[in-house]
Design an enzyme around this catalytic site. Structure first.
Site, mmCIF file in Angstrom:
data_model
loop_
_atom_site.group_PDB
_atom_site.id
_atom_site.type_symbol
_atom_site.label_atom_id
_atom_site.label_comp_id
_atom_site.label_asym_id
_atom_site.label_seq_id
_atom_site.Cartn_x
_atom_site.Cartn_y
_atom_site.Cartn_z
ATOM 1 N N CYS A 1 0.818 -1.216 0.000
ATOM 2 C CA CYS A 1 0.000 0.000 0.000
ATOM 3 C C CYS A 1 0.849 1.262 0.000
ATOM 4 O O CYS A 1 0.311 2.368 -0.135
ATOM 5 C CB CYS A 1 -0.946 -0.001 1.194
ATOM 6 S SG CYS A 1 -0.118 0.092 2.800
ATOM 7 N N GLY B 1 27.967 -10.839 58.900
ATOM 8 C CA GLY B 1 27.541 -11.998 59.669
ATOM 9 C C GLY B 1 27.959 -13.282 58.994
ATOM 10 O O GLY B 1 28.420 -13.298 57.845
ATOM 11 N N SER C 1 25.012 -20.469 57.526
ATOM 12 C CA SER C 1 25.277 -21.899 57.413
ATOM 13 C C SER C 1 26.250 -22.215 56.292
ATOM 14 O O SER C 1 26.985 -23.203 56.361
ATOM 15 C CB SER C 1 23.962 -22.651 57.177
ATOM 16 O OG SER C 1 23.030 -22.361 58.201
ATOM 17 N N ASP D 1 17.071 -23.063 51.609
ATOM 18 C CA ASP D 1 17.404 -22.520 52.933
ATOM 19 C C ASP D 1 16.570 -21.277 53.218
ATOM 20 O O ASP D 1 17.094 -20.255 53.662
ATOM 21 C CB ASP D 1 18.899 -22.197 53.013
ATOM 22 C CG ASP D 1 19.352 -21.944 54.447
ATOM 23 O OD1 ASP D 1 18.693 -22.455 55.378
ATOM 24 O OD2 ASP D 1 20.353 -21.234 54.637
#
Length: 604
Positions: free
Chosen positions: A115, A315, A318, A427
């Site tokens: 077009c 800190g 685990s 965890d």
């Protein structure tokens, strides 16, 4: 002699329709054409081919007689073929392919090839470069031409023409370079016809940059200058004349025999300089792509240790020690407890980093990189707030019930995202949930199956790891080869809910860690639900009970948990703020005239 390819030179007008012929077209299409006296096969199939982007010069037609194909000339009269079936096939020399459409947003100025209007959102063929609106898709031909393949065919065709054995009439004012590039206005240029397929011009740009999306890295083909249709027709005719003619076995005209190829084309060692340059450039581009493609993606996420500065120890958990550090700003660096990692551990750790680097969520700590020297370490965003454990059990921060439910919702939302990425936290506990800038929840220390697994040499050991209070019974027992699952994270989330709704840790009356492990693993011990706050909604109490079920199959998953909490939040009563209105600071008596006030006093 080869049958003529053009329409018959006949001035007779077609007469009335006398029947139909069924025609099988390329790409598993078919049509039915009307049989008229005085018309040839060429004329009858002209429209059916052109609407599909084909023409007679690049096709061969067969008659289907008792299941066998017989080559038929295009100038054959169509009237005697009434009721028969024809097959149209594309010549092997003409490299026609199917379109490869992709949806595309054109940020640069572009126009629809049909077009001719402005194009922003539309489609583009990765092979031939045609671009169009969605509502113009019906005008796109069903076949396209790979222009990179056509260029090689053009080279061979021109080389054959220059050899002298099968010379064609080439326009005298066109050179080889002009034939292979789009032409401007010339006597041979024709305006675009909406009913004819016009192939886009090959721009042959350099290799595009390596994009970060999954879109194939292909050569972009410009369609701003349409190729001269007369040149395409001329080249297609040269393809058709490459064949030595069909033999007695009914071979198609477009299939060249080995003898004709060897006699008509030059030695493969005598190539055009332009073709040699093109092949050399393509080889160089492939090397570049290969060098970039095979680089390990973790290369860009591994941070050299010299660039990271550790400032303060925050800190120890685990599985590692957390430091506050500097790397292009404040970051959290978790140095993991892995002594002398093996090659298997190092590779497993890098594989996990490739998963974690793709995590992006408002309730997840942002992963920024990792280090493997001198030990394993992970770099995440720095969270100014304290952990949920510190707020509940150290600072004794007082939250109202609405705030507690919102913290539970955000935690479930972050865990739902991790599980959608197939990441098991392993965890989850209140120490790994941080309240950032108010009450925005950030979940950290997720994943890391390599670090959270006990290793013996190169083999992982089946031992429980993590914090005992948040461990599910199946994780404590370790009877399954891999007890960690989505449901084990749900149990840990249930313990976090218990902390929120009671303000205390479970099993606080038992001082022996081994006793807790034994009794929880056997199912003899569960958190005391009598400590739940009296203003806790019943729906939250039921959810907490379901998350702490002993059988993991009975626990809900996080999509269900999140939906339950969101429904609970919507049902809670809220104090709606009233609309602000101006205060006039005057009484109604001030608005009354003084005469009315005096008259009112005189009335008994």
């Amino acid at each position: 002699m080869e049958p003529p390819r053009g329409p018959p030179a006949s001035g007779a007008e077609p007469s009335r329709a006398v029947g139909t012929v069924k025609v099988y077209l390329p790409n598993k299409q078919r049509t039915v054409v009307t049989v008229r006296d005085g018309m040839s096969v060429y004329d009858s199939l002209d429209k059916a081919l052109k609407v599909r982007g084909l023409n007679q010069d690049c096709c061969v037609v067969y008659r289907l007689i008792k299941g066998r194909k017989t080559v038929t000339a295009w100038d054959t009269a169509i009237a005697p073929l009434d009721g028969e079936e024809l097959i149209v096939e594309v010549l092997e020399d003409v490299p026609l392919t199917m379109h490869n459409f992709v949806r595309k947003t054109f940020f640069s100025l572009a126009f629809c090839d049909f077009c001719l209007k402005f194009l922003f959102h539309g489609f583009r063929c990765q092979t031939c470069g045609y671009k169009f609106h969605q509502h113009c898709s019906s005008k796109v031909p069903t076949v396209c031409v790979d222009m990179s393949t056509n260029r090689r065919q053009f080279y061979h065709s021109i080389q054959d023409l220059s050899g002298g054995s099968r010379q064609q009439e080439v326009p005298s004012n066109l050179s080889v370079n002009e034939l292979l590039t789009p032409q401007g206005p010339s006597p041979f240029t024709q305006q675009r016809d909406q009913e004819h397929f016009s192939f886009p011009a090959p721009a042959n740009p350099p290799l595009q940059r390596i994009r970060s999306t999954s879109t194939p890295n292909v050569h972009m083909v410009s369609t701003t200058a349409p190729m001269d249709s007369s040149l395409m027709q001329f080249t297609a005719q040269s393809f058709s004349t490459d064949a030595a003619g069909r033999g007695g076995d009914g071979a198609p005209r477009g299939s060249p025999s080995p003898a004709s190829v060897s006699s008509g084309r030059k030695s493969p060692h005598s190539k055009l300089p332009a073709e040699q340059r093109e092949r050399k450039s393509l080889a160089d581009e492939k090397k570049k792509v290969k060098n970039l493609g095979y680089r390990d993606s973790g290369y860009y996420w591994e941070v050299p240790p010299s660039e990271v500065q550790l400032l303060k120890r925050i800190g120890t958990g685990s599985f590692g020690t957390v430091f506050r550090g500097r790397w292009h700003g404040d970051v959290a660096v978790k140095v993991l407890k892995v002594a002398q990692p093996t090659a298997e551990q190092a590779q497993a750790f890098k594989n996990e980093m490739q998963v974690l680097r793709k995590t992006r969520h408002v309730n997840i700590l942002l992963f920024m990189g990792f280090m493997t020297r001198p030990g394993f370490a992970i770099i995440t965003q720095w969270c100014e707030g304290s952990s949920l454990y510190h707020h509940l059990h150290v600072a004794d921060t007082r939250f109202d019930m609405v705030q507690l439910i919102d913290v539970a919702r955000q935690t479930a939302q972050g865990m739902d995202y991790l599980h959608a990425k197939n990441i098991i936290h392993r965890d989850l506990k209140s120490n790994n949930i941080f309240l950032h800038e108010g009450l925005t929840v950030k979940i950290g220390d997720f994943g890391l199956a390599t670090v959270k697994t006990r290793w013996s040499g190169a083999q992982p050991l089946e031992q429980p790891s993590g914090s005992v209070l948040w461990m599910a019974a199946e994780v404590i027992r370790m009877q399954d080869p891999n007890p960690y699952s989505f449901q084990s994270d749900v149990y840990a989330y249930g313990v976090v809910l218990y902390e929120l709704m009671t303000g205390s840790l479970p099993y606080s009356h038992i001082g022996s860690r081994d006793q807790i492990i034994f009794m929880v693993g056997r199912g003899y011990l569960s958190p005391d639900l009598s400590k739940i706050f009296s203003n806790c909604p019943k729906a939250m109490r039921r959810l907490l009970t379901d998350c702490l079920k002993f059988q993991r199959e009975e626990r809900p998953l996080f999509p269900q948990i999140l939906a339950t909490i969101e429904l609970l939040q919507r049902s809670l009563p809220k104090i709606e703020r009233s609309a602000s209105e101006p205060s006039l600071h005057r009484t109604q008596a001030d608005e009354l005239p003084a005469c009315l006030l005096s008259a009112a006093r005189l009335v008994p």
